[in-house]
Motif scaffolding. Structure first.
Motif, PDB file in Angstrom:
ATOM      1  N   PHE A 105       0.909  -1.155  -0.006  1.00 52.83           N
ATOM      2  CA  PHE A 105      -0.114   0.118  -0.045  1.00 52.83           C
ATOM      3  C   PHE A 105       0.852   1.290  -0.037  1.00 52.83           C
ATOM      4  CE2 PHE A 105      -1.963   3.199   2.689  1.00 52.83           C
ATOM      5  CZ  PHE A 105      -2.970   3.622   1.920  1.00 52.83           C
ATOM      6  N   MET A 106       1.896   1.195   0.864  1.00 50.78           N
ATOM      7  CA  MET A 106       2.730   2.393   0.947  1.00 50.78           C
ATOM      8  C   MET A 106       3.579   2.708  -0.323  1.00 50.78           C
ATOM      9  SD  MET A 106       1.673   3.317   3.597  1.00 50.78           S
ATOM     10  CE  MET A 106       2.694   5.082   3.601  1.00 50.78           C
ATOM     11  N   SER A 107       3.849   1.622  -1.085  1.00 49.40           N
ATOM     12  CA  SER A 107       4.495   1.687  -2.381  1.00 49.40           C
ATOM     13  C   SER A 107       3.922   2.739  -3.269  1.00 49.40           C
ATOM     14  CB  SER A 107       5.022   0.531  -2.995  1.00 49.40           C
ATOM     15  OG  SER A 107       3.552  -0.101  -3.370  1.00 49.40           O
ATOM     16  N   LYS A 108       2.488   2.527  -3.430  1.00 46.35           N
ATOM     17  CA  LYS A 108       1.678   3.419  -4.159  1.00 46.35           C
ATOM     18  C   LYS A 108       1.765   4.971  -3.495  1.00 46.35           C
ATOM     19  CE  LYS A 108      -1.427  -0.238  -5.247  1.00 46.35           C
ATOM     20  NZ  LYS A 108      -2.871  -0.758  -5.074  1.00 46.35           N
ATOM     21  N   GLN A 109       1.908   5.253  -2.545  1.00 45.00           N
ATOM     22  CA  GLN A 109       1.773   6.567  -2.007  1.00 45.00           C
ATOM     23  C   GLN A 109       3.304   7.364  -2.239  1.00 45.00           C
ATOM     24  OE1 GLN A 109      -1.097   7.229  -0.847  1.00 45.00           O
ATOM     25  NE2 GLN A 109      -1.609   5.011  -0.977  1.00 45.00           N
ATOM     26  N   ILE A 110       4.179   6.664  -2.365  1.00 44.83           N
ATOM     27  CA  ILE A 110       5.542   7.081  -2.582  1.00 44.83           C
ATOM     28  C   ILE A 110       6.079   7.135  -4.119  1.00 44.83           C
ATOM     29  CG2 ILE A 110       6.349   6.581  -0.067  1.00 44.83           C
ATOM     30  CD1 ILE A 110       7.878   4.324  -1.195  1.00 44.83           C
ATOM     31  N   MET A 111       5.133   6.699  -4.940  1.00 46.50           N
ATOM     32  CA  MET A 111       5.607   6.304  -6.144  1.00 46.50           C
ATOM     33  C   MET A 111       6.071   7.554  -6.909  1.00 46.50           C
ATOM     34  SD  MET A 111       3.394   4.428  -9.501  1.00 46.50           S
ATOM     35  CE  MET A 111       2.764   3.301  -8.015  1.00 46.50           C
ATOM     36  N   ASP A 112       5.676   8.770  -6.694  1.00 48.37           N
ATOM     37  CA  ASP A 112       5.909   9.863  -7.586  1.00 48.37           C
ATOM     38  C   ASP A 112       7.206  10.261  -7.114  1.00 48.37           C
ATOM     39  OD1 ASP A 112       3.588   9.965  -8.793  1.00 48.37           O
ATOM     40  OD2 ASP A 112       2.448  11.243  -7.372  1.00 48.37           O
TER      41      ASP A 112
END
Length: 593
Positions: A105-112
């Protein structure tokens, strides 16, 4: 996301294709795994579950310490979800350990952030996430989240595996042929990802003596077989055959030596002088050995070469015998042919190109190839901007060489000897013969670089003084150094391509599995291993920038007269209180000494 915003531990009691039931475990309550296995003391799995008005059971209420609950369902897979029961009240305390915030889940939050800055430290990501959501994230979870985000941004290493690939872009191939220089540097560099591999590069020399990347390949290992495959592909692109008079320069890699000798036996193969010196330093390290080596290598005539080799033998017989075992046609200018129109002794072409690829070599293979293509595309545009500011018939580098030779030619006197031959005398007993009909000088510099040397320019001055017809000086320079040739080579562009989502899918039914690989201990190295000389130079430069180190200590002549850098007898200054005699780690507010 709701669990993060409310700082609650929300778990799924039921989660399938048609039903979903979420409850709040509360702070300090039993985990969902323990509840599902029936490991809670005093609870019997055999009791009947009476449904309450809200759609739950008495057993569920007893298991959960917080009344929050959500129940949703749908009739078919194609229909929409409907919320049947929702209790939005919380009676438990907030928590800093939200189990719903998984690494995926956190990988999608820090992708940018990872996409804009792939080298962002994990510690920085951890601090940003904790500040944004107000909960705690372990460093290991953030590390896994960053790894998952990189897979989405640059691709998965396992899904981009294949044995070998060779790339020679059409624009670069046409531009290299327009450079009019049959000269290429060959070298290999390690891939930095989790799977082993080598990037083999071929870099040419443009009209301004700058790098011109031609072709590159990714292979499983750097050996004779992979180099032969790489050079065979190159031969097909450049129409090279076994009798081609080409010139290569390399660092004497064993597999490369065998491949070049087998495929192109008539080619001139130069050895990088820096690598020869690195091998020499294993036994002879002082600066005098390096000076003797360079004197021998930079001599342009055979008598001059023999003179310096004799001087080297008088200095150290064993080192002379070691250098003599390497054929001089591979490393000495006096034995080079003039086919390559350059007297280059180093393989800096590939070193510079490999240095530009450091950030791309730790990416998956396809992403690495895209990184290289984009670099070559940008480099052509950067060179075009420089060319727009250039004036004159020659390239900037050739112009500087000609200006230097013109200034030195005023100290020489040319005497005509008939048949377009001249005897040229200058200071320090410098006397050579120039044949204007054959366009050669006995110093061989005109032959090696195809730029008129000081002796040739002196002859042109003499001819002009006697009323003979002399063309402009740049006409005596080979076309490879002309500005128009340089512009023609960079007139061929690397065209842009569509995004990866629009690429056609391969119809090949076979899928290659990644090779077996064992992670090496320690942090992977991103920079190449520096030599002892480079380490000492960088250390001296870093020490010279420190205000508390004197000049005598920088050059290795400290208080003890030794050759090692030392900080002894140097008074440190505390960065907290500004007093001397201690540093910030041992500062206790004491006064300075």
């Amino acid at each position: 996301m709701h669990a993060l915003e409310t700082k609650k531990n929300i778990a799924f009691k039921k989660n399938d294709k048609s039903r979903l039931r979420a409850i709040c475990n509360g702070v300090g309550g039993p985990t969902q795994a323990e509840k599902s296995k029936g490991k809670i003391k005093g609870k019997s799995k055999g009791k009947s579950k009476e449904k309450d008005k809200q759609g739950g059971t008495s057993q569920e209420k007893a298991d959960s310490s917080c009344p929050w609950m959500l129940h949703a369902s749908r009739s078919t897979d194609a229909s929409s979800w409907y919320i049947k029961t929702y209790e939005d009240k919380y009676t438990c305390m907030n928590t800093r350990k939200v189990r719903a915030a998984t690494a995926k889940f956190m990988s999608k939050q820090i992708m940018d952030q990872v996409e804009s800055n792939p080298t962002i430290p994990v510690k920085a990501l951890q601090e940003q996430l904790q500040k944004k959501y107000g909960v705690g994230f372990s460093i290991h979870k953030v590390f896994r989240a960053k790894a998952d985000a990189k897979k989405i941004v640059v691709g998965d290493y396992k899904k981009q595996c294949f044995k070998r690939i060779y790339v020679c872009l059409g624009g670069m191939k046409k531009g290299f042929k327009a450079c009019l220089r049959d000269f290429l540097g060959l070298d290999g560099a390690h891939m930095k990802g989790p799977y082993p591999g080598q990037i083999l590069t071929e870099v040419g020399l443009d009209s301004n003596n700058g790098i011109y990347p031609l072709a590159y390949a990714i292979v499983e290992i750097e050996n004779c077989e992979s180099w032969k495959w790489f050079l065979e592909c190159l031969g097909d692109d450049l129409d090279l055959h076994a009798m081609s008079n080409f010139t290569f320069v390399s660092d004497r890699q064993k597999g490369l030596l065998q491949a070049v000798s087998q495929l192109f036996p008539c080619a001139e193969h130069r050895f990088c002088l820096r690598h020869i010196h690195e091998n020499m330093k294993k036994q002879w390290r002082t600066k005098e050995y390096k000076d003797h080596l360079w004197d021998c290598a930079t001599a342009t005539t055979v008598p001059e070469f023999n003179h310096f080799m004799h001087q080297f033998s008088l200095y150290d017989k064993s080192a002379y015998e070691w250098l003599k075992s390497i054929p001089p046609q591979h490393w000495a200018k006096s034995h080079f042919t003039g086919r390559a129109t350059t007297d280059m002794l180093l393989n800096n072409l590939c070193e510079v190109f490999n240095g530009k690829l450091v950030d791309g070599r730790d990416k998956p293979i396809i992403s690495c190839l895209e990184f290289i293509r984009e670099y070559m595309m940008k480099r052509i545009c950067n060179v075009l901007k420089v060319q727009q500011k250039c004036l004159g018939p020659l390239t900037p580098t050739a112009t500087k060489i000609m200006e230097k030779n013109e200034a030195a030619a005023t100290q020489y006197i040319a005497e005509w000897c008939g048949d377009e031959k001249y005897q040229v005398k200058g200071p320090w007993n410098d006397q050579h013969v120039v044949d204007m009909h054959e366009r050669v000088c006995s110093c061989r510099k005109w032959e090696l670089t195809c730029i008129p040397c000081r002796h040739v320019i002196s002859v042109l001055y003499n001819k002009a003084d006697h009323g003979e017809c002399v063309q402009e000086l740049h006409t005596y320079v080979h076309k490879v150094h002309w500005l128009q040739t340089w512009k023609t080579a960079y007139g061929y562009k690397v065209k842009p391509i569509k995004g990866r989502a629009l690429w056609p899918r391969s119809e090949c039914p076979m899928q290659i599995t990644p090779p077996p690989y064992r992670n090496q201990p320690g942090t992977p190295k991103r920079k190449r291993r520096q030599s002892m000389e480079e380490k000492s130079q960088s250390k001296i430069q870093s020490q010279s920038q420190r205000s508390d180190v004197g000049p005598s200590e920088i050059h290795g002549h400290g208080p003890h007269g030794s050759g090692k850098l030392t900080r002894k007898f140097v008074s440190v200054t505390c960065s907290k209180c500004g007093n001397k005699g201690h540093n910030s780690r041992t500062c206790k507010g004491q006064g300075g000494t």
